[in-house]
Scaffold this active site. Structure first.
Site, PDB file in Angstrom:
ATOM      1  N   ASP A  69       0.822  -1.309   0.204  1.00  0.00           N
ATOM      2  CA  ASP A  69       0.164  -0.113   0.112  1.00  0.00           C
ATOM      3  C   ASP A  69       0.728   1.385   0.190  1.00  0.00           C
ATOM      4  OD1 ASP A  69      -2.665   1.769   0.554  1.00  0.00           O
ATOM      5  OD2 ASP A  69      -1.812   1.014   2.519  1.00  0.00           O
TER       6      ASP A  69
ATOM      7  N   GLU B  31       2.544   4.780  -4.123  1.00  0.00           N
ATOM      8  CA  GLU B  31       2.550   5.554  -5.321  1.00  0.00           C
ATOM      9  C   GLU B  31       3.718   6.707  -5.082  1.00  0.00           C
ATOM     10  OE1 GLU B  31      -0.010   5.263  -2.989  1.00  0.00           O
ATOM     11  OE2 GLU B  31      -1.479   4.629  -4.241  1.00  0.00           O
TER      12      GLU B  31
ATOM     13  N   ASP C  41      -9.291   3.337  -2.274  1.00  0.00           N
ATOM     14  CA  ASP C  41     -10.352   3.762  -1.180  1.00  0.00           C
ATOM     15  C   ASP C  41     -11.437   4.114  -1.923  1.00  0.00           C
ATOM     16  OD1 ASP C  41      -7.794   2.932  -0.159  1.00  0.00           O
ATOM     17  OD2 ASP C  41      -7.503   5.138   1.022  1.00  0.00           O
TER      18      ASP C  41
HETATM   19  O1  MIG Z   1      -3.954   5.953   3.918  1.00  0.00           O
HETATM   20  O2  MIG Z   1      -3.224   1.302   6.110  1.00  0.00           O
HETATM   21  O3  MIG Z   1      -5.580   1.638   0.674  1.00  0.00           O
HETATM   22  O4  MIG Z   1      -6.558  -0.624   2.302  1.00  0.00           O
HETATM   23  O5  MIG Z   1      -5.972   0.434   4.883  1.00  0.00           O
HETATM   24  C1  MIG Z   1      -4.644   4.985   3.960  1.00  0.00           C
HETATM   25  C2  MIG Z   1      -4.209   2.049   5.665  1.00  0.00           C
HETATM   26  C3  MIG Z   1      -3.550   3.846   4.673  1.00  0.00           C
HETATM   27  C4  MIG Z   1      -4.475   2.767   2.163  1.00  0.00           C
HETATM   28  C5  MIG Z   1      -5.320   1.748   1.582  1.00  0.00           C
HETATM   29  C6  MIG Z   1      -6.601   0.431   2.643  1.00  0.00           C
HETATM   30  C7  MIG Z   1      -6.129   1.221   3.945  1.00  0.00           C
HETATM   31  C8  MIG Z   1      -5.542   1.512   4.831  1.00  0.00           C
HETATM   32  N1  MIG Z   1      -3.989   2.876   3.654  1.00  0.00           N
END
Ligand code: MIG
Length: 790
Positions: A407, A410, A484
């Site tokens: 996660d 980017e 999200d």
């Molecule tokens: O800014 O790790 O898209 O699935 O639960 C939040 C917490 C960071 C974004 C992900 C989401 C995840 C969340 N993450």
């Protein structure tokens, strides 16, 4: 804030772009050809054209110097030797392979692509390739009236992309995901054009921020980049599936995922303690709801340090992973790229001492704020760093973990630009480039590092990787979930075209957060979404902190029962899905398909965003509005049988279909077959049944390519698989089945195929491998015959 680039401007209007203006490439001055390419020198730039295959041609325009053929990390397909014929006249140069012709107009320099019969795929007229002084490059193409556009990876909005414009710049977008929210997490600068049943494709092989504009003009589209070369590939098609095959030849295909990754996944930001995770697993068992994976979101870590567990919340992670595995459930932890700045934290220490982090040219480390606070970021553009990062996953594999969730890659940074400083200079395996140029590759390379590392650590077992971000080719390493979304019906609706376009863009293993991530879901939305999720390639229920819990039992018995039924259905359909995953692995074709992929000559399918196909013979038409029990369904030519009621519907028609809350409209094309397994509480339980459901037609034939393997090793790369073609010939009063020779050495837990014939009215005889069968039709008008796997 990231500014829109000024390059979207219409150069025909000869407007000034700041102090610089648009330059056309001008006329051809001279050209020559070597063994593998044709090189053109023009008034204002250099262009190389090279054939990769008979049906794939690459063009590179560089305004400043001779084209650089170093290509990007997206491209792994090697050029084949292609016999190219060259014909020159005063006006033109014609380059042709057996499948594709490239026509170069000399004055001004313009490129057109034609099939072997001279039918135009796409060409340039008053404008072709160009650039401006600030380093932006652009290509224009004629857009014909009948052109329909698809692909572009992960984009909001409807299936068809004509009339839209898109940017490629990997971006963390928490909210909102509106139809016009762009860009999102993935950058896949690729699309296909469908015109009157025939398709071609274009891949813009440039990692800078790129733009695609099918909106500003009626009769031209353009693609442009903030920097680099106008480096693109043209795929000849002619079918939409051919285009995907061609694109994935170049950018790669996914390994067959472990079977457990195809099961039901349960997630939450976050299940915060070991006790909570164990209770969750127990609840699935008590309620007999199948589940294969539980996710650990960021709370499992010690103050968000990757490669750690918080010892208070998770006192015995190894025991937990082991106990859950015994119950058939795997744990997948989240891993973000940011490494907490903390001199006493081993990963940070090592990273600094061994020079693993992103830096400015002058040598200072880049720091950004993310969950752990001030953090450094591994420079995944360097082989040494990818190795190091991969090896660090020993922390997880030692605990028995086989899947990782990437996660924030980017990379997302908590600042106004939402990402890393663009002036950071990546090492890029000895060819330093700024973050501005390589931003879109960051998550892709993290994927390469993670998948590669896990693959080594698991010693022959298939790893599973889930990622939020990527670039063309990400399918080689990871499944992609669409980030999200929110718990709105509109987001359920939008997830269909988004996933279909990802599938058309080479990413077959994809799905949204079922139930919606942010905002409170509700009983009906979650139930309807779970029905759809049972048929999307990736099936995970995930929700955000601060919002309602949305496990399948959170809304009472009635809804729980329906959701259980559909999660069970997922497991029944697993062998059928697996067959199409195997095809995605072989030729790139997606599992979840827009209807036009199977019916490219049926214009009515071109814009269907609210139905999809699984493989070549199944249509899913979910209900995606509240308090609704009826919807219109379009069925292409042929007759279709509704899966749950066995009613027949005529194709080439729209129908009003009723589906109560416990029903999902699924249609099987008459004259075809599907494979089912037994319902299991997890893929760790054996598949003891293999049922082949046949829906006979009056006349016709169908070939079912059954595929199976152990679902967890790479044995399928040698002989450890079962491939068997089962063919059906339907004639009046008669069905002939041929169970062809089996290939491969894998022995499944089932020993027979149970062939179930539906709707047998008026069929006197069934032959299997030439032998007439004794049949007794049951009250459902079906019979089941058992045929051994030979
Ligand atoms: O800014 O790790 O898209 O699935 O639960 C939040 C917490 C960071 C974004 C992900 C989401 C995840 C969340 N993450």
């Amino acid at each position: 804030m990231l500014e829109e680039t000024s390059f979207a401007i219409h150069p025909g209007a000869k407007k000034k772009l700041g102090k610089t203006s648009y330059h056309d490439i001008g006329s051809l001055i001279k050209f020559h050809h070597s063994k593998d390419k044709m090189s053109f020198v023009c008034q204002h730039g250099w262009v190389d054209v090279s054939f990769y295959r008979e049906d794939i041609v690459g063009v590179i325009m560089n305004p400043k110097q001779m084209p650089d053929h170093k290509t990007t990390k997206a491209v792994i397909g090697n050029p084949k030797h292609v016999q190219v014929q060259v014909k020159e006249t005063d006006e033109n140069i014609l380059l042709s392979s057996d499948m594709l012709q490239v026509e170069i107009q000399k004055n001004p320099f313009r490129v057109g692509f034609y099939d072997k019969d001279g039918r135009a795929l796409v060409y340039e007229d008053d404008r072709g390739m160009g650039f401006n002084e600030s380093g932006e490059v652009i290509g224009y193409k004629v857009m014909e009236e009948q052109d329909h556009f698809y692909g572009f990876g992960e984009k909001a909005g409807f299936l068809e992309k004509r009339g839209e414009s898109y940017k490629m710049w990997n971006t963390d977008v928490y909210a909102p995901h509106n139809p016009e929210t762009d860009p999102l997490y993935e950058s896949i600068p690729y699309f296909m054009t469908l015109r009157e049943g025939k398709a071609h494709g274009l891949f813009f092989n440039n990692t800078f921020k790129t733009s695609f504009d099918m909106k500003s003009e009626e009769d031209h589209y353009s693609f442009s980049a903030e920097g680099g070369q106008l480096d693109y590939f043209l795929f000849a098609g002619p079918t939409p599936k051919d285009v995907i095959e061609q694109y994935t030849y170049l950018t790669g295909r996914m390994p067959i995922p472990p079977k457990w990754a195809l099961g039901y996944h349960q997630s939450r930001y976050s299940y915060e303690t070991e006790q909570e995770v164990r209770e969750l697993a127990n609840t699935f068992k008590e309620k007999k709801i199948p589940v294969d994976v539980i996710y650990l979101d960021i709370h499992y870590m010690n103050e968000y340090r990757v490669f750690t567990f918080d010892s208070e919340r998770f006192p015995s992670p190894k025991q937990m992973v082991q106990d859950l595995k015994e119950a058939g459930i795997r744990i997948v932890p989240i891993v973000d790229p940011g490494v907490k700045k903390d001199p006493e934290y081993l990963t940070y220490q090592e990273g600094v001492l061994q020079d693993m982090f992103c830096k400015y040219l002058e040598g200072d480390l880049y720091f950004g704020e993310v969950w752990p606070g001030i953090s450094a970021f591994p420079d995944f553009t360097d082989e040494k760093v990818r190795e190091w990062w991969g090896k660090n996953h020993k922390f997880y594999s030692d605990l028995g973990i086989e899947g990782i969730w990437n996660d924030m890659n980017e990379p997302a940074v908590f600042n106004e630009s939402k990402t890393m400083d663009l002036s950071v200079v990546h090492r890029n395996d000895g060819d330093p480039k700024t973050h501005r140029e390589l931003h879109n590759l960051y998550g892709f390379l993290m994927g390469e590092a993670t998948y590669g590392g896990m693959k080594k650590l698991l010693q022959g077992k298939r790893p599973f990787l889930l990622t939020r971000t990527g670039f063309s080719g990400i399918q080689r390493y990871a499944a992609v979930w669409t980030g999200d979304n929110r718990s709105f019906w509109e987001h359920l609706q939008m997830s269909l075209p988004m996933c279909m376009n990802l599938g058309l863009s080479g990413v077959a293993f994809t799905g949204p957060d079922v139930g919606g991530f942010a905002h409170d879901t509700n009983a009906e939305l979650l139930t309807r979404w779970t029905q759809v999720g049972a048929f999307t390639p990736y099936f995970r229920n995930h929700s955000a902190i601060g919002f309602r819990y949305q496990e399948p039992w959170q809304f009472g018995d009635k809804h729980e029962d329906i959701m259980r039924k559909f999660i069970e259905l997922r497991y029944r359909w697993l062998p059928q899905l697996y067959r199409w995953f195997k095809e995605a692995h072989d030729v790139g074709a997606p599992v979840m398909r827009p209807l036009f992929l199977e019916y490219p000559n049926d214009v009515k399918t071109y814009s269907i965003s609210d139905q999809f196909m699984i493989g070549d013979n199944v249509i899913i038409a979910p209900i995606m509005t509240p308090k609704t029990t009826d919807r219109v369904v379009y069925l292409p030519k042929g007759d279709w049988i509704r899966y749950d009621t066995e009613e027949t519907f005529s194709g080439n028609n729209t129908h009003l279909i009723q589906a109560e809350l416990d029903q999902l409209p699924i249609f099987i094309r008459k004259g075809s077959a599907i494979v089912h397994g037994n319902v299991r509480l997890s893929t760790m339980e054996p598949q003891t049944d293999c049922e082949i459901h046949v829906y006979p037609s009056e006349q016709g034939s169908y070939e079912l390519h059954h595929y199976d393997d152990d679902g967890e090793s790479f044995g399928y790369e040698s002989e450890q698989f079962l491939k068997q073609t089962i063919s059906f010939l339907f004639e009046k009063g008669k069905i002939e089945v041929q169970v062809k020779e089996r290939l491969g050495e894998y022995q499944p837990d089932y020993q027979n195929y149970k062939i179930v014939f539906h709707d047998l009215k008026g069929r006197e005889s069934i032959y299997i491998n030439g032998k007439m069968q004794k049949i007794a039709v049951d009250k459902e008008n079906q019979i089941t015959l058992t045929v051994p796997i030979l």
